[in-house]
Design an enzyme around this catalytic site. Structure first.
Site, mmCIF file in Angstrom:
data_model
loop_
_atom_site.group_PDB
_atom_site.id
_atom_site.type_symbol
_atom_site.label_atom_id
_atom_site.label_comp_id
_atom_site.label_asym_id
_atom_site.label_seq_id
_atom_site.Cartn_x
_atom_site.Cartn_y
_atom_site.Cartn_z
ATOM 1 C CG HIS A 144 64.962 31.957 64.071
ATOM 2 N ND1 HIS A 144 63.999 33.149 64.686
ATOM 3 C CD2 HIS A 144 64.542 32.134 62.740
ATOM 4 C CE1 HIS A 144 63.380 34.337 63.613
ATOM 5 N NE2 HIS A 144 63.472 33.835 62.703
ATOM 6 C CB CYS A 166 66.406 35.881 69.974
ATOM 7 S SG CYS A 166 66.398 36.380 68.976
#
Length: 233
Positions: A130, A193
Site C-alpha cells: 500500500h 498505487c
C-alpha cells in the site's frame, strides 16, 4: 434533601461525548490509520520465515481495497502476519516484511507476493504494498522517493539478494503482465498505487548478486532492521 440524579442529562452527555469521539475519528481517520500501520514493530526470525513459507494465500489483487482504519485496526488486533522475508530500499528508508499473497488484512501490515511459489533471486519476484498518507509508511517511499539506480534488497535471513532499480513507471491496474517471469532475466517488481488510486506505480529492478546473511555488509543488514527487530535464530 438529596438531589435526584438526572438520567436524561447523563444520557445526553454520553451521546455528546460519543458523537465528539466519532467526529474526531472521522477527521483524523488517515492519521490514526497511518499510526497503527507505521508503529507496527514485529520481531522476525529465520525460524518463523522457514515455517511460514508454505502458508496458504490468496493472489487475487483485484480484491484488494484501499487501506482504511477498520482493516488496519483488525490487522493489529489479530497480528496474524506470517512473514516469509523482508524487502528494503536503504536510500529511501523503506523496509517492509513480505508475506505470501495479497489478502487485505496481510497488506495492512506487509507487502504481499503476487504469484505463488516465488523464489528470491529467481524469475520475476513480484510484490505489492500500500501507498499510505504518510510518506514513510509501507510502500509510500516508492511513490515519493524511489529512483532508477537505487539498490533494492530481499532477504529470507539466510541470504540477501541485491537488485538495482532499472525502471519506474505508472501502469494500468489491468496490466498484470508485469508480474510474469521474463525468460533469461532475474527481476524484482514492486507495485503500489498512485495518488489517485486509478493507476499503479511499478518499480522494477534487475538482479545483481547474492550475499550470505553472515557475510553481508553490516550497512545492508541494518537496512532490514529499520522497522522491525531481526531475530536470526
Amino acid at each position: 434533601m438529596k438531589k435526584k440524579f438526572n438520567w436524561k442529562k447523563a444520557i445526553y452527555s454520553i451521546i455528546i461525548v460519543i458523537l465528539v469521539l466519532i467526529s474526531l475519528i472521522l477527521i483524523f481517520n488517515k492519521q490514526i490509520t497511518n499510526k497503527l500501520v507505521d508503529s507496527y514493530r514485529p520481531t522476525i526470525s529465520r525460524k518463523d520465515i522457514e515455517k511460514n513459507k508454505d502458508a496458504k494465500a490468496t493472489y487475487n489483487y483485484s480484491n484488494v481495497h484501499e487501506m482504511n482504519l477498520k482493516t488496519a485496526a483488525e490487522a493489529r488486533a489479530n497480528d496474524r502476519i506470517k512473514a516469509i522475508g523482508l524487502v528494503a530500499i536503504p536510500k529511501i528508508k523503506m523496509n517492509v516484511q513480505i508475506v505470501n499473497g495479497v489478502s487485505n488484512e496481510d497488506l495492512a501490515l506487509a507487502a504481499g507476493t503476487l504469484k505463488p511459489n516465488q523464489v528470491m533471486g529467481q524469475g520475476n519476484y513480484a510484490i505489492a504494498g500500500h501507498r499510505m498518507w504518510d510518506k514513510y509508511a509501507m510502500f509510500s517511499p516508492i511513490f515519493w522517493k524511489a529512483r532508477v539506480g537505487q539498490k533494492i534488497y530481499l532477504t529470507d535471513l539466510n541470504n540477501i539478494y541485491e537488485y538495482k532499480a532499472t525502471e519506474r513507471k505508472f501502469i494500468s491496474p489491468s496490466d498484470v503482465s508485469v508480474v510474469n517471469d521474463v525468460p533469461g532475466k532475474r527481476l524484482i517488481t514492486l507495485i503500489t498505487c498512485d495518488s489517485t488510486g486509478q493507476k499503479r506505480l511499478m518499480l522494477r529492478g534487475k538482479y545483481v548478486k547474492k550475499y550470505s546473511w553472515k557475510k553481508a555488509p553490516n550497512k545492508i543488514k541494518k537496512a532490514f532492521a529499520y522497522k522491525q527487530k531481526i531475530d536470526k535464530m
